[in-house]
Write a protein that holds these residues in place. Structure first.
Motif, PDB file in Angstrom:
ATOM      1  N   ASP A   1      15.446   4.252   3.367  1.00  0.00           N
ATOM      2  CA  ASP A   1      15.217   4.047   4.790  1.00  0.00           C
ATOM      3  C   ASP A   1      14.131   4.964   5.349  1.00  0.00           C
TER       4      ASP A   1
ATOM      5  N   THR B   1       5.529   1.839   7.228  1.00  0.00           N
ATOM      6  CA  THR B   1       4.513   0.839   6.946  1.00  0.00           C
ATOM      7  C   THR B   1       3.150   1.507   6.850  1.00  0.00           C
TER       8      THR B   1
ATOM      9  N   PRO C   1       8.377   0.039  -0.338  1.00  0.00           N
ATOM     10  CA  PRO C   1       9.701   0.652  -0.148  1.00  0.00           C
ATOM     11  C   PRO C   1      10.398   1.087  -1.432  1.00  0.00           C
TER      12      PRO C   1
ATOM     13  N   LYS D   1      12.828  -8.870   1.969  1.00  0.00           N
ATOM     14  CA  LYS D   1      12.252  -9.875   2.857  1.00  0.00           C
ATOM     15  C   LYS D   1      10.743  -9.649   2.887  1.00  0.00           C
TER      16      LYS D   1
ATOM     17  N   GLN E   1       4.023  -6.957   2.350  1.00  0.00           N
ATOM     18  CA  GLN E   1       4.950  -5.859   2.523  1.00  0.00           C
ATOM     19  C   GLN E   1       6.352  -6.447   2.700  1.00  0.00           C
ATOM     20  N   TYR E   2       7.353  -5.632   2.467  1.00  0.00           N
ATOM     21  CA  TYR E   2       8.706  -6.179   2.522  1.00  0.00           C
ATOM     22  C   TYR E   2       9.675  -5.135   3.066  1.00  0.00           C
ATOM     23  N   SER E   3      10.692  -5.654   3.733  1.00  0.00           N
ATOM     24  CA  SER E   3      11.822  -4.825   4.135  1.00  0.00           C
ATOM     25  C   SER E   3      12.880  -4.905   3.050  1.00  0.00           C
TER      26      SER E   3
ATOM     27  N   THR F   1      17.045  -4.151   1.758  1.00  0.00           N
ATOM     28  CA  THR F   1      18.457  -3.787   1.891  1.00  0.00           C
ATOM     29  C   THR F   1      19.048  -3.688   0.484  1.00  0.00           C
TER      30      THR F   1
END
Length: 358
Positions: free
Chosen positions: A122, A126, A211, A231, A248-250, A252
């Protein structure tokens, strides 16, 4: 010439006051200097902003039709390469044996320094446009499908995997778990402790931070399942004609440890799972500059507003001094030019039709 000057003066929205009707003071001079200083600072900032431009961020619907993409991977798993099975499966039921393009190199397992281990990812930011432009060096893996020293205690997996531009998952499991295989890995040999050096989508830019880069998980449970859900958002960086088209990606995470049932088999399939989905939007990050006419108009507007604000603040300051210290303090150190009709120190004399001041 005088006639022209008079006509032009009639259009002056702010007619000037004659110097003989003005009053000078130290406070007034100080307020003028402060106003000029603030104006110069604002002009300096505006010139820097005009020359440096500004960063514009916009989300648009991604109308570009893409059928293929790729996963770029560089990681280390604490299991021998001969025990690992890699596979890609998407919603079109298309399966791709990632082992055909990935490279497997046997080595010893170690955790690199400064890696984020066993923590939630976390703290990722970016990348800014300056960082991306500096690190936008495209690269490719020189090897494809190479295998070496597969019996070593750990396996270095690296390479690019071609995938469909749809929702899917890439997973690393033990042979015989989830898929039929000629050999089954015993429970005692399972260990999905891993560190990830690179995990990205699309063109391979090894120096752009993602990430999952420089992260890892260390576990003592043999039946541990690590699930990463990404995502993916297509991202376009633009500066002075230079374009960097990347993703780019988020992220979880979901992790769990499976139990061994009465039949001696685990309740699930331990392994490392990367689930991904491509978003239908696109982020455009572009460096832009305003036009020169807009720049001049901004300076004029700011300058006029600063003068008006300075005048209001000076009058407010004078009013506060009058309320707190009285009129004598306010009139102190004021300098008034002589010779005007409002000058009470000049005697006025009436001689017939002549009206003169001495």
């Amino acid at each position: 010439m005088d006639a022209v000057a008079k006509r032009v003066r009639t259009f002056d929205a702010f007619p000037k006051v004659d110097s003989q009707h003005t009053v000078r003071s130290q406070r007034g001079g100080l307020s003028t200097l402060i106003t000029i200083f603030c104006g110069l600072v604002i002009v300096w900032v505006e010139i820097g902003g005009f020359l440096g431009g500004y960063v514009d961020r916009q989300f648009i619907v991604d109308n570009e039709i893409k059928s293929a993409s790729s996963i770029n991977l560089d990681m280390l798993v604490a299991m021998p390469c001969e025990f690992l099975h890699t596979n890609v499966e998407d919603i079109t039921n298309d399966r791709y044996l990632a082992g055909e393009t990935l490279n497997f190199e046997g080595t010893n397992f170690f955790v690199p320094s400064l890696f984020n281990i066993n923590n939630e990812n976390d703290a990722h930011d970016t990348p800014e446009i300056d960082e991306v432009m500096q690190e936008s060096l495209k690269a490719e893996f020189r090897l494809e499908g190479a295998r070496a020293n597969e019996g070593a205690p750990a396996c270095h997996i690296f390479g690019s995997i071609p995938i469909n531009h749809v929702k899917g998952d890439f997973h690393i499991t033990g042979k015989g778990f989830g898929y039929r295989d000629r050999s089954n890995v015993p429970f005692e040999a399972l260990n999905f402790t891993h560190v990830i050096q690179e995990f990205s989508f699309g063109d391979f830019y090894p120096f752009i931070n993602n990430p999952l880069d420089a992260t890892g998980k260390v576990t003592e449970d043999r039946l541990h399942e690590f699930v990463y859900v990404a995502k993916v958002v297509p991202t376009l960086y633009q500066r002075l004609g230079l374009i960097v088209d990347t993703n780019q990606y988020s992220l979880t995470e979901q992790h769990r440890v499976h139990k061994v049932g009465k039949d001696g088999r685990p309740s699930g399939f331990p392994g490392i799972y990367f689930k991904y989905d491509f978003e239908p939007i696109k982020l455009i990050i572009a460096e832009k500059r305003i036009s020169f006419l807009q720049f001049v108009a901004r300076l004029a507007t700011i300058g006029g507003g600063l003068l008006i604000l300075g005048g209001y603040l000076y009058r407010l300051y004078e009013r506060l001094l009058l309320i707190l210290f009285g009129r004598k303090y306010v009139e102190k150190d004021k300098e008034r030019k002589t010779g005007g009709l409002l000058d009470n120190d000049v005697p006025v004399r009436h001689d017939g039709d002549d009206y003169k001041g001495y």
